[in-house]
Design a protein around this motif. Structure first.
Motif, short mmCIF file in Angstrom:
data_model
loop_
_atom_site.label_atom_id
_atom_site.label_comp_id
_atom_site.label_asym_id
_atom_site.label_seq_id
_atom_site.Cartn_x
_atom_site.Cartn_y
_atom_site.Cartn_z
N LEU A 48 0.83 -1.20 0.00
CA LEU A 48 0.00 0.00 0.00
C LEU A 48 0.86 1.24 0.00
O LEU A 48 0.63 2.19 -0.75
CB LEU A 48 -0.92 -0.01 1.22
CG LEU A 48 -2.01 -1.09 1.20
CD1 LEU A 48 -2.78 -1.09 2.53
CD2 LEU A 48 -2.96 -0.84 0.05
N ALA A 49 1.90 1.24 0.85
CA ALA A 49 2.77 2.40 0.92
C ALA A 49 3.56 2.57 -0.37
O ALA A 49 3.89 3.68 -0.77
CB ALA A 49 3.72 2.30 2.11
N ALA A 50 3.87 1.45 -1.03
CA ALA A 50 4.65 1.53 -2.27
C ALA A 50 3.77 1.86 -3.47
O ALA A 50 4.28 2.06 -4.57
CB ALA A 50 5.37 0.20 -2.52
N GLY A 51 2.46 1.87 -3.30
CA GLY A 51 1.57 2.22 -4.39
C GLY A 51 1.26 1.08 -5.32
O GLY A 51 0.77 1.29 -6.43
N ARG A 52 1.51 -0.19 -4.91
CA ARG A 52 1.27 -1.31 -5.80
C ARG A 52 -0.03 -2.03 -5.46
O ARG A 52 -0.43 -2.93 -6.19
CB ARG A 52 2.44 -2.30 -5.74
CG ARG A 52 3.75 -1.71 -6.22
CD ARG A 52 4.87 -2.71 -6.16
NE ARG A 52 4.60 -3.87 -7.02
CZ ARG A 52 4.87 -3.90 -8.31
NH1 ARG A 52 5.41 -2.84 -8.90
NH2 ARG A 52 4.59 -4.97 -9.02
N MET A 53 -0.66 -1.68 -4.37
CA MET A 53 -1.93 -2.30 -3.99
C MET A 53 -2.88 -1.24 -3.45
O MET A 53 -2.47 -0.22 -2.92
CB MET A 53 -1.74 -3.39 -2.94
CG MET A 53 -0.99 -4.61 -3.43
SD MET A 53 -0.90 -5.90 -2.16
CE MET A 53 -2.63 -6.37 -2.03
N GLY A 54 -4.11 -1.51 -3.64
CA GLY A 54 -5.14 -0.62 -3.09
C GLY A 54 -6.35 -1.43 -2.67
O GLY A 54 -6.62 -2.50 -3.23
N SER A 55 -7.08 -0.93 -1.70
CA SER A 55 -8.30 -1.61 -1.25
C SER A 55 -9.51 -0.76 -1.63
O SER A 55 -9.42 0.46 -1.75
CB SER A 55 -8.26 -1.85 0.27
OG SER A 55 -8.23 -0.61 0.98
N TRP A 56 -10.64 -1.42 -1.79
CA TRP A 56 -11.85 -0.73 -2.22
C TRP A 56 -13.08 -1.43 -1.70
O TRP A 56 -13.04 -2.58 -1.27
CB TRP A 56 -11.90 -0.63 -3.74
CG TRP A 56 -11.72 -1.98 -4.45
CD1 TRP A 56 -10.56 -2.54 -4.81
CD2 TRP A 56 -12.75 -2.90 -4.80
NE1 TRP A 56 -10.75 -3.76 -5.39
CE2 TRP A 56 -12.11 -3.99 -5.42
CE3 TRP A 56 -14.15 -2.91 -4.68
CZ2 TRP A 56 -12.82 -5.11 -5.89
CZ3 TRP A 56 -14.86 -4.00 -5.17
CH2 TRP A 56 -14.19 -5.10 -5.78
N ASP A 57 -14.20 -0.69 -1.75
CA ASP A 57 -15.48 -1.23 -1.30
C ASP A 57 -16.56 -0.68 -2.23
O ASP A 57 -16.52 0.49 -2.63
CB ASP A 57 -15.76 -0.79 0.16
CG ASP A 57 -17.02 -1.41 0.71
OD1 ASP A 57 -16.95 -2.54 1.22
OD2 ASP A 57 -18.09 -0.77 0.57
#
Length: 704
Positions: A193-202
């Motif tokens: 998340l901090a590296a910008g390679r993953m994100g979460s969503w709803d």
């Protein structure tokens, strides 16, 4: 001691047409080992093979040869069969026992007649080919060149394979490193998340509201302050080819409660396309409504690595296929050269044996015809037909020898335009009134060195073939020009002579076989299939090359390139008058031949001429008879005999009986060196008249 090395006359180009050896880089040259106990023969091989541009190593003994082999990488070994200490077979066996030279090309050179058992022994010892003496320089160069090129190509392929393996290892290491990085990234999702390679969503299907975290915004490349995630705005960031599929997968998961998993592409506002994978689970809120909660992972690096691996595999397959084709082409070229050489050897041997049979037939028919009743016309016609058929058989053997490049040539320097103009009437009569003959031969065309009679016969063959390709008539054009280069030949002055017809032409399949021996398009019983092969053999034996070009409906062109000669030879002085056979008194003549049919026939012709004929079946029997029977005036001997050849017998007779004349009667055109004084020769099959004329020339003293 091996017999001295000899060469077929007129097979090479004139000195002024010789080409310099090709200049090769040091890493392209291969080593060729020449093994012979006679320094003179080694020097001859060195001169012949210097055109290849490779490194020639010489050894005068088996010990010297083995020292070279232990110190140096050798591509081709040329070995004399007969050597002191170790013969060629034993040396070849020792070479093959060494692990490094189990596949090296070994060529035997033999100056004696090789039996089938000797051939078998040589091949069991590891030989790939035989070169008989007399050595044809062009053939020897061609054979050595083929095996040297095969060795060179094999080494190049090994180097390329090593280079390819190195590149594959480097690329594989890079891919493994990339895969390792991907694994580390998957194991540390919390840091992604901090590296910008993953994100979460709803996503709430009922209200159509999205909730993104900071990582999701970074992954899609949008600013949280200005971008509002809605179904429409998110669809706009999906790749056009993936939108419908992603909407359908989302609706299905919301309706059924099944997990959501999808791989897709996004197009960020800056235009960059990236690969992502999304996974989500269905949850129920307090009101019992389903929601999708998940994460999105950027997998662009992995996708690019996979594509790079696919590209690398494709390149590897392409290069392997290319190297395989090159190797197959080299092997096919080697096989074709060996096949043509084998056919030539077989054809030459058959022609020689057929000459012996024709000798017996023609000699007997001539004597039989003289004893027929003069009033019996039918018997004379039948005998004449038989003689004519045997003579046609003799002409066929000449074609076979021409194809095998073993015909006896009498080369002379001739002016092409004058020679062809002199046979215009003959050509026009052979072509008939429906075919027009056009000659475009400049008067200043450079002369060539060739057997004039055989060249005229070759042109006549080509003209008749062209006529047969024009059943409704047409035009044959014979033109010539001086050129500075011939295809596949060393640089130098050449004369190009081309015969073009306006006939039906040939398709590609027929053209590919046109010069093969015994191939004909004239139908059963209408052609031997040797005409074009004979012309090709004559041209090659004269240092030139033949090429055929054709297309259906566009006629055919047969082009001959022959080396230009310096100048036309002066007309020979008037020959001395021939001796009169009638002036020859009765003589005692010894006939030596291992073939009883030929021996009996020759003796019968001599007795019919009034001479006393003695017979011997071998050279040893002839020597014994000469010692026990004085008064023999002349010896007529065959050449190819077991135990002792005709030339060997002649040398023994010169030493023991210097004044005794010897006539060599043989069906061989190629013979080893006869020494300082050539022997009078009769070419089989010969007639009684030819025999009588040569006897008179040898035995009747010249008038003062």
């Amino acid at each position: 001691m091996a017999a001295p090395l000899t060469f077929l006359p007129a097979t090479g180009t004139p000195p002024e047409a010789e080409a310099s050896p090709p200049v090769r880089r040091a890493d392209e040259r291969v080593n060729i080992l020449l093994v012979d106990d006679q320094p003179g023969k080694l020097l001859s091989y060195e001169v012949i093979l210097s055109e290849l541009g490779d490194t020639l190593l010489k050894a005068t003994s088996a010990r010297e040869a083995l020292e070279h082999l232990l110190r140096t990488e050798i591509a081709v070994v040329l070995i004399d069969v007969c050597m002191p200490e170790l013969d060629g077979f034993e040396l070849a066996t020792m070479i093959r026992e060494h692990p490094r030279y189990q596949h090296v090309a070994i060529i035997f050179v033999s100056a004696i007649q090789i039996s089938d058992l000797d051939h078998l022994r040589g091949y069991e010892a590891g030989a790939v080919d035989y070169v008989p003496v007399p050595v044809v320089p062009a053939v020897l160069r061609a054979k050595v060149r083929i095996f040297a090129e095969l060795y060179r190509k094999t080494r190049q392929l090994e180097r390329l394979n090593a280079e390819l393996e190195r590149h594959v290892a480097e690329r594989t290491a890079a891919l493994e490193a990339s895969t390792a990085r991907l694994r580390e990234s998957e194991q540390r999702r919390s840091l992604a998340l901090a590296a910008g390679r993953m994100g979460s969503w709803d996503w709430d299907p009922a209200t159509r509201e999205y909730t993104w975290d900071e990582g999701q915004y970074r992954l899609f490349g949008v600013d949280p302050a200005g971008f509002v995630p809605t179904p429409e705005s998110v669809d706009a960031l999906l790749h056009p080819e993936d939108r419908a599929r992603m909407r359908a997968l989302g609706r299905h998961a919301a309706r059924t409660g099944e997990p959501f998993d999808a791989e897709f592409r996004i197009v960020r506002p800056d235009g960059e396309t990236r690969w992502c994978v999304a996974g989500a689970a269905t949850t129920l809120d307090a009101a019992g409504r389903r929601r999708l909660s998940g994460v999105t992972h950027d997998i662009t690096a992995r996708k690019r690595a996979e594509e790079a691996l696919i590209d690398l595999n494709r390149e590897l397959e392409r290069r392997i296929e290319e190297r395989t084709r090159e190797r197959e082409a080299a092997l096919a070229q080697l096989f074709e050269a060996q096949k043509l050489d084998t056919i030539g050897q077989l054809t030459g041997g058959v022609a020689h044996d057929f000459n012996n049979l024709l000798m017996a037939v023609l000699g007997s028919l001539e004597l039989l015809e003289k004893r027929l009743d003069p009033q019996d016309d039918l018997a004379h016609r039948l005998a004449g037909n038989a003689i004519q058929g045997a003579q046609r058989g003799a002409a066929l053997t000449q074609r076979l020898l021409a194809f095998a490049r073993r015909q006896e040539l009498r080369p002379q320097t001739v002016a092409v335009a004058g020679l062809v103009e002199g046979m215009r009437d003959l050509l026009e009569r052979a072509l008939g009134p429906s075919v027009a003959l056009v000659m475009l031969l400049p008067a200043d065309l450079p002369p060539i060195r060739i057997d004039a009679n055989q060249f005229e016969l070759a042109l006549l063959n080509l003209a008749v073939n062209a006529r047969d390709a024009m059943p409704a008539g047409g035009t044959i054009t014979l033109d010539g020009s001086a050129v500075a280069q011939a295809p596949g030949l060393p640089p130098g002055p050449y004369v190009r002579i081309a015969l073009t017809d306006t006939g039906i032409g040939m398709d590609a399949a027929t053209l590919a076989k046109a010069t093969e021996p015994f191939f004909t398009t004239k139908g059963p019983g209408k052609g031997t299939g040797l005409g074009l092969s004979m012309v090709q053999g004559l041209v090659a034996q004269s240092g030139g090359i033949l090429q055929v070009s054709s297309a259906p409906g566009q006629g055919t062109t047969v082009a001959l390139w022959l080396p230009a000669a310096a100048a036309v030879e002066a007309e020979p002085a008037a020959a001395a008058p021939l001796a009169d056979p009638a002036a020859l008194a009765s003589c005692t003549i010894l006939v030596v031949d291992d073939d009883p049919l030929v021996r009996i026939g020759t003796a019968a012709m001599l007795e019919d001429l009034g001479h006393v004929a003695l017979e011997a079946t071998s050279g040893a029997e002839a020597l014994a008879l000469l010692e026990s029977r004085p008064g023999i005036d002349l010896v007529v001997t065959d050449h190819a005999m077991p135990g002792m050849t005709g030339l060997d017998l002649a040398r023994r007779l010169r030493a023991a009986h210097p004044a005794l004349p010897v006539i060599l009667a043989t069906g061989f055109a190629e013979l080893p060196s006869e020494g300082e004084t050539p022997l009078p020769r009769l070419a089989k099959p010969f007639s009684q008249e030819e025999l009588a004329m040569l006897l008179a020339a040898v035995l009747v003293p010249e008038a003062p």
